[in-house]
Design an enzyme around this catalytic site. Structure first.
Site, short mmCIF file in Angstrom:
data_model
loop_
_atom_site.label_atom_id
_atom_site.label_comp_id
_atom_site.label_asym_id
_atom_site.label_seq_id
_atom_site.Cartn_x
_atom_site.Cartn_y
_atom_site.Cartn_z
N CYS A 1 -28.29 -15.56 -5.65
CA CYS A 1 -27.51 -15.53 -4.42
C CYS A 1 -28.07 -14.51 -3.43
CB CYS A 1 -26.05 -15.19 -4.76
SG CYS A 1 -25.02 -14.91 -3.30
N SER B 1 18.62 6.77 -10.56
CA SER B 1 17.80 6.78 -9.36
C SER B 1 18.63 7.37 -8.22
CB SER B 1 17.32 5.37 -9.03
OG SER B 1 18.43 4.51 -8.98
N GLU C 1 8.13 14.71 -10.76
CA GLU C 1 7.24 13.62 -10.38
C GLU C 1 5.80 13.95 -10.75
OE1 GLU C 1 8.22 10.73 -8.41
OE2 GLU C 1 10.22 11.48 -8.89
N LYS D 1 10.32 14.50 -0.73
CA LYS D 1 10.40 13.48 -1.77
C LYS D 1 8.98 13.01 -2.08
CE LYS D 1 12.58 9.06 -2.86
NZ LYS D 1 11.34 8.42 -3.35
N ASP E 1 -13.15 27.52 -17.81
CA ASP E 1 -13.84 26.51 -18.62
C ASP E 1 -14.59 27.13 -19.79
OD1 ASP E 1 -12.83 24.56 -17.00
OD2 ASP E 1 -14.64 24.36 -15.77
N CYS F 1 -19.49 -20.01 -2.85
CA CYS F 1 -19.96 -18.76 -2.27
C CYS F 1 -20.30 -18.95 -0.80
CB CYS F 1 -21.17 -18.27 -3.05
SG CYS F 1 -21.92 -16.81 -2.32
N ARG G 1 10.63 7.10 -16.68
CA ARG G 1 12.01 6.71 -16.40
C ARG G 1 12.38 5.43 -17.15
NH1 ARG G 1 15.19 7.60 -12.04
NH2 ARG G 1 13.46 8.13 -10.70
ZN LIG Z 1 -23.54 -16.56 -3.81
#
Ligand SMILES: [Zn+2]
Length: 718
Positions: free
Chosen positions: A449, A81, A183, A125, A36, A418, A146
């Protein structure tokens, strides 16, 4: 000062080698921090010497400017494929066919004894995203997904950030053109970290690692991609200019490994069915220890000449097959669905299951993600469902066994209100790039709430946020059953006024109460980053809060910031008209900082900061002595010595050596503030060809003006 050209090239070589050693030999030549430090040195030198720019420099991996969109380009050789099978008999037939095709015996024993004429390369794979990467003269040119096999999306900006994809190939006799296929994967540990962060920020978690990987590759912002530590394992070829490069798959892998690619582990070369089956067994046994998700074994005829002779069907090569492991999936009863209310009001359906043992752990709950998924899968309570561990990690309900649905089964309806406060729910569409099966999110918008308030308070007091000693989940619940008010963050800081009432609570002796009060007092000094992270503002988690606290001195400064000031540098590439629309203040145009908020989330955060509710909350906290100032502020001009440090610079006209965005990024690295319009506070105007009204205005204000030659000279000297 040493010769910068030499040093830059030295650093580039050093970093490229270290990178290759890290991914190929598992024997790093330098520590991460050393890496780094050198990378930082290179970035600084490159910023000072734009004339030595190289898009394949190791610094490209930390991410450049966001791109506008994807370009779709044709594949030089179609990306086919691979045929799949879950069935050992089919695999046996395939091996038999390959043996016959290469002149092996017709008898059953040949199947097990094999033939000296043929080799089968077997390898794990990887459940990732396929990529084709083109190199010309050993240099990275582009990476395509692809797509439909004929053409794919250009994701070079993303591929460049992946450290296991070499940007320059190592070694001699590198073919003029070579396309490497493989991949891209997201390491499992990284997948868990990302999902945790997404949940923290109120976003939908990814369903599985492949999904997270595809989502990441489709991001337009290379910096965001770089932060996700994607990996790449090479396993195939597209266009290849040198027909003599390798005679078979195994040799090909060895050669590209020497050029700097990770070709994975656990590849074996077998000569018969027995060998292939034992390779499958081996990979199945070790696959849970690999850092990527695997879902099977790829088996291919090793020799390229034999491959060519067998050719392809319209979809896939005949000489290759993937044997897939059956997913770990079991049936169990879905007992009921709970609708949980999160701290941002999001309602999440969660299934309670009859406990079942799956991949080594007992599973009794599964995420249902959202109500769209319940609908598409047609789930009922009491259904017999199939549970699978996606990417071996999060248990999820993948299907329902309809013919075993009991009469008692009841449809699961998404709540309209709710479950905690009965407020009507708001339904939001999901962002486009995420999984298409995720249809909607339901959210309780009631700020009062009680379920949200509880979740918010628990979060606020939590270890990683305000870290209030003594105020855990159970204490919060206990206090909230009494008359002591505990509905807002500010109420926490009034709890000391209720000492007597607190002492009357069960299990709350004098010592515990005093500890709690001291813990609350202590938390007042955590500062802006922790406070913002603790408030559970949508899109503002710990990382974003810290970035905001680096940019703004205190909450007042943050709250008075215009919307564009919360935007990332992407805003630099916006049209002038769009920026003016965002800011309303022409003078401050262009002073854009990196805040950590995406261009899509900034408006929501800005709206919250401007809201009455935010203003009340911050005022109340301030009155109670909570520290709202930043402890993380970074002044970009302080640490850098350069002729541009602390100067406000405007760029205009057409430049030969840079785009305006490139130059403004470089000047910012050197401590300048780059602004979009000339005003009394402008220190310097850099005027390219065809500079117009800005030049006239700068002249009238007596602002210093440089042409591009003067700029280049100064850049070279500094
Ligand atoms: Zn609520």
């Amino acid at each position: 000062m040493s010769d910068p050209t030499k040093r830059i090239s030295e650093l580039r070589t050093l970093l490229t080698r270290a990178n290759a050693a890290y991914y190929q030999d598992a024997a790093p030549t330098m520590s991460d921090s050393e890496f780094d430090t050198l990378l930082k040195e290179l970035a600084e030198l490159e910023a000072l010497h734009p004339e030595l720019h190289d898009s394949n420099s190791p610094t490209a991996r930390v991410g450049g400017d966001p791109i506008e969109g994807f370009e779709t380009l044709p594949h030089a050789v179609p990306m086919l494929s691979i045929d799949n099978t879950y069935n050992e008999d089919e695999l046996k037939q395939w091996v038999d066919r390959m043996l016959k095709n290469t002149g092996g015996s017709e008898s059953e024993s040949a199947l097990f004894e094999g033939s000296p004429e043929i080799g089968f390369a077997c390898e794990p794979k990887i459940d990732g995203v396929a990529l084709s990467i083109r190199y010309e003269q050993g240099r990275f040119i582009r990476a395509l997904t692809r797509g439909d096999g004929e053409q794919g999306d250009d994701v070079s900006h993303a591929a460049r950030t992946i450290r296991s994809i070499p940007l320059t190939l190592e070694g001699d006799s590198i073919p003029d053109i070579i396309e490497i296929r493989g991949e891209v994967y997201i390491p499992l540990s990284e997948f868990l970290r990302i999902n945790e962060a997404r949940i923290e920020e109120g976003d939908e978690p990814f369903m599985n690692p492949r999904n997270a990987c595809a989502g990441t590759l489709k991001s337009l912002d290379p910096k965001a991609i770089a932060s996700r530590k994607l990996g790449f394992v090479a396993h195939g070829r597209g266009e290849l200019s040198d027909p003599e490069f390798a005679s078979g798959h195994q040799e090909f892998c060895d050669r590209i490994s020497a050029m700097g690619f990770d070709v994975g582990e656990h590849r074996t070369l077998e000569t018969n069915l027995k060998g292939v089956l034992s390779s499958i067994q081996h990979i199945d046994a070790i696959r849970h220890d690999l850092q990527y998700a695997t879902d099977g074994v790829v088996i291919r005829v090793d020799e390229f000449a034999q491959q060519d002779a067998m050719g392809t069907t319209s979809k896939s090569p005949r000489w290759c097959i993937a044997y897939k492991f059956p997913a770990e999936r079991k049936p169990t009863r879905l007992l009921r669905v709970e609708h949980q209310v999160g701290k941002t009001g999001k309602i999440t359906p969660r299934a309670t299951l009859e406990p079942v043992l799956l991949a080594g752990t007992t599973v009794s709950h599964a995420t249902l993600h959202n109500y769209g998924m319940i609908r598409t899968r047609d789930l009922h309570e009491q259904d017999l469902v199939e549970v699978e561990k996606a990417g071996e990690i999060i248990p999820q309900v993948v299907g329902v066994i309809l013919d075993q649905r009991p009469d008692s089964a009841t449809q699961i309806l998404p709540p309209d209100h709710c479950p905690a406060c009965d407020a009507p729910l708001e339904i939001e569409p999901i962002e486009a790039h995420e999984d298409p099966t995720l249809e909607t999110t339901r959210r309780c918008m009631n700020p009062e709430c009680p379920a949200q308030i509880r979740e918010k308070l628990v979060w606020f007091a939590g270890r990683k946020q305000m870290d209030i000693d003594g105020l855990g989940e159970s204490t919060i619940d206990q206090i909230r059953t009494t008359d002591i008010p505990l509905n807002h963050f500010a109420d926490i800081f009034d709890l000391h006024k209720h000492r007597d009432a607190l002492l009357e609570l069960e299990r709350m002796g004098e010592k515990k109460v005093d500890n709690l009060i001291a813990g609350i007092e202590d938390s007042k000094s955590r500062g802006m980053a922790k406070l913002l992270a603790g408030m559970g503002i949508r899109h503002v988690g710990a990382t974003t809060a810290k970035l905001l606290a680096r940019r703004f001195r205190d909450i007042d400064e943050l709250r008075s910031a215009a919307l564009w000031e919360l935007m990332p540098t992407a805003v630099n590439t916006m049209s002038q008209a769009k920026r003016e629309e965002l800011t309303g203040s022409k003078d401050k145009l262009g002073e854009v900082y990196e805040t950590g908020l995406g261009a899509d989330t900034a408006p929501a955060v800005h709206e919250y900061l401007q809201s009455r509710a935010a203003s009340d909350t911050f005022d109340q906290l301030k009155q109670r002595g909570v520290d709202l100032t930043s402890k993380d502020i970074v002044d970009p001009s302080e640490t850098i010595e350069s002729p541009f440090a602390g100067k406000t610079i405007v760029i205009t006209g057409t430049l030969e050596n840079f785009t305006r965005t490139q130059l403004s990024d470089q000047l910012e690295v050197m401590g300048a503030k780059v602004s979009g319009s000339v005003s009394g506070s402008t220190d310097l105007l850099i005027a390219g060809e065809k500079a117009g009204s800005k030049r006239t205005k700068a002249e009238s204000l007596g602002v210093e003006i440089w042409d591009e030659d003067t700029l280049m000279e100064t850049l070279k000297k500094s």
